[in-house]
Design an enzyme around this catalytic site. Structure first.
Site: not given
Length: 239
Positions: A7, A55-56, A145, A147
C-alpha cells in the site's frame, strides 16, 4: 536495510516509503494502484510490484519478486488497507469478507513469505503492521473495519511470540485520524474540526507522524521492542 511496503502508492504508505528511503533503506513498493505506485518507487529509486492483495497466490509472488529485487529482506511494512462503513445490523457478510481479506488476511500471507526469508538469512528482521485506533476503541459503522484491525493487533502479538527466537520483531501501529486519501470523500471541514478536538494536541495526524514511528520500529533503536500496539493518535487513545 531492505524493506517491502504494501500500500505504498499513497497516504501513510507513501510517507513510510519516503522516510525509510531517506534513512538509507532500499524499498520495494507493493500496491494495486499502478501509476502512483510506480511514481513513488521511481522517486526513491526503488522497485514497484503491482498486486491485488486479495489474491493470495499473486501476493506471494509479489513478495517474492520484491525480495528478489532487493536481494533479501530486513523490514516488512504491512500498510495496505481499505475503509468501509456500514451499520452493524446492515453489514453484508460479503463486505465483511472483503475487508478482512485486505486488512488482515493479506498481512498473514505477506508475513509468512517475508518471515521465511528473514529466518533463512539468519539476521533477524522487523515486521511492522498498520492497525488503527479502531482496534482498541471501535467505531460506530465500522464493525468490519474495527474487527479487521483488532485482528492485525492479535496477529502481531502471535508473530512476535513465534518469530522472536529468530531475532524477528513484530509490532503494530494504531493511528488515529490521519488526513490521507482514505476517507477523504466522506469527511467534511466540520468533521475535521470535531475530530481535532479529541486530541490534547488539538490537531489531526499527518502521514509523516506515522512514518516517523514506523522508521523507529525498523531501526536498531527498537531492537528490544516487540509485540506492541503503539498508538499514534495525538492522545485520543491512551491505552
Amino acid at each position: 536495510m531492505r524493506a517491502v511496503v504494501t500500500g505504498g502508492a499513497q497516504g501513510i504508505g507513501a510517507a513510510i516509503v519516503r522516510r525509510l528511503s531517506a534513512d538509507g533503506a532500499r524499498v520495494a513498493v507493493l500496491d494495486r494502484l499502478v501509476a502512483p505506485g510506480q511514481a513513488v518507487a521511481d522517486e526513491v529509486g526503488g522497485s514497484f510490484h503491482a498486486v491485488d492483495l486479495v489474491d493470495v497466490a499473486a501476493t506471494r509472488a509479489a513478495v517474492d519478486a520484491a525480495t528478489s529485487a532487493l536481494g533479501g529482506l530486513d523490514v516488512l511494512v504491512n500498510n495496505a488497507g481499505i475503509l468501509r462503513f456500514a451499520a452493524l445490523l446492515d453489514l453484508d457478510p460479503d463486505a465483511w469478507d472483503e475487508v478482512m481479506a485486505v486488512n488482515a488476511r493479506s498481512f498473514l500471507v505477506t508475513t509468512q513469505r517475508a518471515a521465511r526469508t528473514m529466518v533463512a538469512q539468519g539476521t533477524g528482521g522487523s515486521i511492522i503492521n498498520l492497525a488503527s485506533m479502531a482496534a482498541k476503541a471501535g467505531g460506530a459503522g465500522q464493525g468490519h473495519y474495527a474487527a479487521s484491525k483488532a485482528a492485525v493487533a492479535a496477529l502481531t502479538r502471535v508473530t512476535a511470540l513465534e518469530l522472536g527466537e529468530h531475532g524477528i520483531r513484530a509490532n503494530c501501529l494504531c493511528p488515529g485520524y490521519v488526513l490521507t486519501e482514505m476517507g477523504a470523500a466522506t469527511r467534511t471541514a466540520e468533521d475535521v474540526a470535531t475530530w481535532s478536538s479529541y486530541s490534547p494536541l488539538g490537531r489531526l495526524g499527518e502521514p509523516d507522524d506515522v512514518a516517523g514511528v514506523a522508521a523507529f520500529l525498523a531501526s536498531p533503536d527498537a531492537s528490544y521492542l516487540t509485540g506492541q500496539s503503539i498508538n499514534v493518535t495525538g492522545g485520543m487513545v491512551m491505552h
